[in-house]
Enzyme design. Structure first.
Site, PDB file in Angstrom:
ATOM      1  N   LYS A 134     -14.033 -10.278   6.689  1.00  0.00           N
ATOM      2  CA  LYS A 134     -13.177  -8.961   6.219  1.00  0.00           C
ATOM      3  C   LYS A 134     -14.314  -7.663   6.302  1.00  0.00           C
ATOM      4  O   LYS A 134     -14.913  -7.911   5.182  1.00  0.00           O
ATOM      5  CB  LYS A 134     -12.491  -9.049   4.914  1.00  0.00           C
ATOM      6  CG  LYS A 134     -11.113 -10.121   4.843  1.00  0.00           C
ATOM      7  CD  LYS A 134     -10.088  -9.427   4.241  1.00  0.00           C
ATOM      8  CE  LYS A 134      -8.822 -10.151   5.009  1.00  0.00           C
ATOM      9  NZ  LYS A 134      -7.649 -10.161   4.406  1.00  0.00           N
ATOM     10  N   LYS A 183       2.500 -12.268   5.023  1.00  0.00           N
ATOM     11  CA  LYS A 183       3.527 -11.890   4.008  1.00  0.00           C
ATOM     12  C   LYS A 183       4.600 -13.519   4.086  1.00  0.00           C
ATOM     13  O   LYS A 183       4.954 -13.768   3.502  1.00  0.00           O
ATOM     14  CB  LYS A 183       4.414 -10.630   4.404  1.00  0.00           C
ATOM     15  CG  LYS A 183       3.560  -9.576   3.821  1.00  0.00           C
ATOM     16  CD  LYS A 183       4.266  -8.376   3.963  1.00  0.00           C
ATOM     17  CE  LYS A 183       3.606  -7.046   4.005  1.00  0.00           C
ATOM     18  NZ  LYS A 183       2.656  -6.874   2.818  1.00  0.00           N
ATOM     19  N   LYS A 239      -3.532  -9.770  -0.871  1.00  0.00           N
ATOM     20  CA  LYS A 239      -2.797  -9.512  -2.188  1.00  0.00           C
ATOM     21  C   LYS A 239      -1.390 -10.272  -2.008  1.00  0.00           C
ATOM     22  O   LYS A 239      -0.804 -10.396  -3.042  1.00  0.00           O
ATOM     23  CB  LYS A 239      -2.504  -8.252  -2.150  1.00  0.00           C
ATOM     24  CG  LYS A 239      -1.750  -7.247  -1.205  1.00  0.00           C
ATOM     25  CD  LYS A 239      -0.405  -6.624  -2.021  1.00  0.00           C
ATOM     26  CE  LYS A 239       0.545  -6.345  -0.984  1.00  0.00           C
ATOM     27  NZ  LYS A 239       0.471  -6.034   0.271  1.00  0.00           N
ATOM     28  N   GLY A 268       0.892  -1.189   0.020  1.00  0.00           N
ATOM     29  CA  GLY A 268       0.003  -0.012  -0.064  1.00  0.00           C
ATOM     30  C   GLY A 268       0.565   1.192  -0.061  1.00  0.00           C
ATOM     31  O   GLY A 268       0.339   2.297  -0.576  1.00  0.00           O
ATOM     32  N   ASN A 269       1.941   1.217   0.744  1.00  0.00           N
ATOM     33  CA  ASN A 269       2.961   2.450   0.953  1.00  0.00           C
ATOM     34  C   ASN A 269       3.375   2.812  -0.490  1.00  0.00           C
ATOM     35  O   ASN A 269       4.042   3.980  -0.729  1.00  0.00           O
ATOM     36  CB  ASN A 269       3.914   2.269   1.912  1.00  0.00           C
ATOM     37  CG  ASN A 269       4.971   1.135   1.258  1.00  0.00           C
ATOM     38  OD1 ASN A 269       4.727   0.105   0.958  1.00  0.00           O
ATOM     39  ND2 ASN A 269       6.256   1.511   1.573  1.00  0.00           N
TER      40      ASN A 269
HETATM   41  P1  ADP Z   1       1.271  -3.760   2.773  1.00  0.00           P
HETATM   42  O1  ADP Z   1       0.607  -2.489   2.400  1.00  0.00           O
HETATM   43  O2  ADP Z   1       2.654  -3.659   2.307  1.00  0.00           O
HETATM   44  O3  ADP Z   1       0.667  -5.040   2.694  1.00  0.00           O
HETATM   45  P2  ADP Z   1       1.158  -4.028   5.554  1.00  0.00           P
HETATM   46  O4  ADP Z   1       0.922  -2.730   6.571  1.00  0.00           O
HETATM   47  O5  ADP Z   1      -0.154  -5.034   5.680  1.00  0.00           O
HETATM   48  O6  ADP Z   1       1.763  -3.456   4.323  1.00  0.00           O
HETATM   49  O7  ADP Z   1       2.310  -4.724   6.413  1.00  0.00           O
HETATM   50  C1  ADP Z   1       3.612  -4.398   6.660  1.00  0.00           C
HETATM   51  C2  ADP Z   1       3.585  -3.939   8.125  1.00  0.00           C
HETATM   52  O8  ADP Z   1       3.743  -5.238   9.068  1.00  0.00           O
HETATM   53  C3  ADP Z   1       4.870  -3.271   8.642  1.00  0.00           C
HETATM   54  O9  ADP Z   1       4.746  -1.742   8.056  1.00  0.00           O
HETATM   55  C4  ADP Z   1       4.790  -3.276   9.955  1.00  0.00           C
HETATM   56  O10 ADP Z   1       4.317  -2.279  10.570  1.00  0.00           O
HETATM   57  C5  ADP Z   1       4.087  -4.569  10.211  1.00  0.00           C
HETATM   58  N1  ADP Z   1       4.576  -5.699  11.011  1.00  0.00           N
HETATM   59  C6  ADP Z   1       3.920  -6.551  12.029  1.00  0.00           C
HETATM   60  N2  ADP Z   1       4.808  -7.182  12.305  1.00  0.00           N
HETATM   61  C7  ADP Z   1       5.908  -7.109  11.948  1.00  0.00           C
HETATM   62  C8  ADP Z   1       7.346  -7.618  12.070  1.00  0.00           C
HETATM   63  N3  ADP Z   1       7.437  -8.772  12.903  1.00  0.00           N
HETATM   64  N4  ADP Z   1       8.372  -7.364  11.402  1.00  0.00           N
HETATM   65  C9  ADP Z   1       8.260  -6.123  10.840  1.00  0.00           C
HETATM   66  N5  ADP Z   1       7.130  -5.515  10.663  1.00  0.00           N
HETATM   67  C10 ADP Z   1       6.024  -5.851  11.271  1.00  0.00           C
HETATM   68 MG    MG Z   2      -0.947  -5.842   3.768  1.00  0.00          MG
END
Ligand code: ADP
Ligand code: MG
Length: 317
Positions: A133, A280, A218, A15-16
């Site tokens: 969801k 992820k 995604k 998303g970023n």
């Molecule tokens: P995206 O939009 O890329 O899917 P998400 O916000 O869904 O991003 O997932 C990424 C986020 O997961 C990071 O920005 C962080 O805040 C969070 N996060 C949760 N657990 C962890 C972890 N163990 N290590 C690093 N980041 C983590």
């Molecule tokens: Mg995400």
């Protein structure tokens, strides 16, 4: 790298890569964010990688639905499969233009194309029985019940904030356009596809496809793609440079690499937050268990550095 030795990476941008923060959400802001990520994707391509780009789009899906809601007295509603198609088209346009302009600066001559992508889900996935969801606007209970009766929605009270529609999220099984994407890659096209995990479809006994009103993860969609086109690398570009144990807690520890066994153990121990890092890590585990050689998690600005082994968190079998 010579052409014969080019390696294939599926880069899943989070998303970023379109929305930096809540004060910068308009289309020019989204495009500017896309440009920032595409600078580094172009850097990867220049360093010899073949790239297939996938992306998320949770907020955009919410906005497209909201537009449809606000216009309901004048226009037909947009069902979720078409919402995903709209998302893929608009995001594909942004990434195509951003990459084109970055290629121009660097003198890279590679064609770029977006493939509208359908992702098959299993009609019998148990997730269909448990919509979970929340999606779209908040409403009061009466309005929620009306949608339930009239439109067949599942609705639920969401954490004391009001009522919302809830949607099932079945597991992506197969990328319908995988072969088309593969042929594009083989002829040197930089492909953007599987946005938002793909447009969810189910198959009947004859093989005919039908769109369904569900949302996909995604990260899983990108992973099924990476696995089915046998990518050398599954690269997740998100908001953190590395994955951590005890993330944001005392004893936080950034990880340079993770074996499959370690990833599973830390997952079971709850180190990866649900809905963000957990899917992820699960996607990386699946990729490695189905023949993938390596997965990498980092942020856009560190893509090239991470590929050189200087940062990011690498997952290996
Ligand atoms: P995206 O939009 O890329 O899917 P998400 O916000 O869904 O991003 O997932 C990424 C986020 O997961 C990071 O920005 C962080 O805040 C969070 N996060 C949760 N657990 C962890 C972890 N163990 N290590 C690093 N980041 C983590
Ligand atoms: Mg995400």
């Amino acid at each position: 790298m010579t052409e014969a030795k080019r390696k294939l990476a599926v880069v899943a941008v989070g998303g970023n890569s379109l929305i930096k923060d809540s004060s910068r959400q308009g289309l020019p802001d989204q495009y500017a964010a896309a440009v920032e990520s595409m600078v580094h994707v172009a850097g990867m391509i220049e360093a010899g990688w073949d790239v297939v780009l996938t992306h998320g789009g949770g907020p955009q899906v919410g906005w497209i639905l909201r537009r449809s809601e606000l216009a309901q007295h004048e226009l037909h509603p947009v069902s979720l499969d078409y919402v995903l198609a709209d998302l893929q088209g608009a995001a594909g346009y942004m990434f195509q233009r951003a990459l084109h302009n970055e290629f121009l600066k660097r003198g890279i001559q590679r064609p770029i194309a977006t493939v509208i992508t359908q992702t098959l889900v299993d009609r019998n996935d148990p997730a269909f029985q448990h919509p979970s969801k929340p999606i779209g606007s908040f409403m009061d209970e009466a309005a929620a019940r009306e949608h339930e009766q009239r439109d067949g929605w599942s609705v639920m009270e969401d954490a004391g904030r009001g009522w919302r529609r809830v949607i099932a999220s079945p597991i992506p099984q197969r990328i319908v356009e995988a072969e088309a994407i593969r042929r594009f890659i083989d002829t040197g096209v930089v492909v953007i596809c599987t946005g938002g995990g793909g447009i969810p479809v189910v198959e009947d006994e004859s093989g005919a496809l039908q769109g369904v009103e569900v949302v996909l993860d995604k990260d899983y969609g990108a992973m099924i793609l990476a696995s089915s086109i046998q990518a050398d690398l599954f690269l997740i570009s998100t908001a953190v440079e590395k994955v951590a144990l005890n993330y944001n807690k005392p004893g936080q520890q950034w990880l340079d690499s993770l074996s499959l066994a370690e990833a599973k153990r830390y997952l079971a121990e709850g180190h990866f937050a649900k809905g963000s890092m957990e899917p992820k890590i699960r996607a990386c585990i699946y990729f490695l268990e189905h023949g993938g050689k390596q997965a990498l998690i980092t942020n856009p600005e560190n893509l090239e550095n991470a590929l050189l082994g200087r940062t990011g968190t690498r997952l290996i079998p």
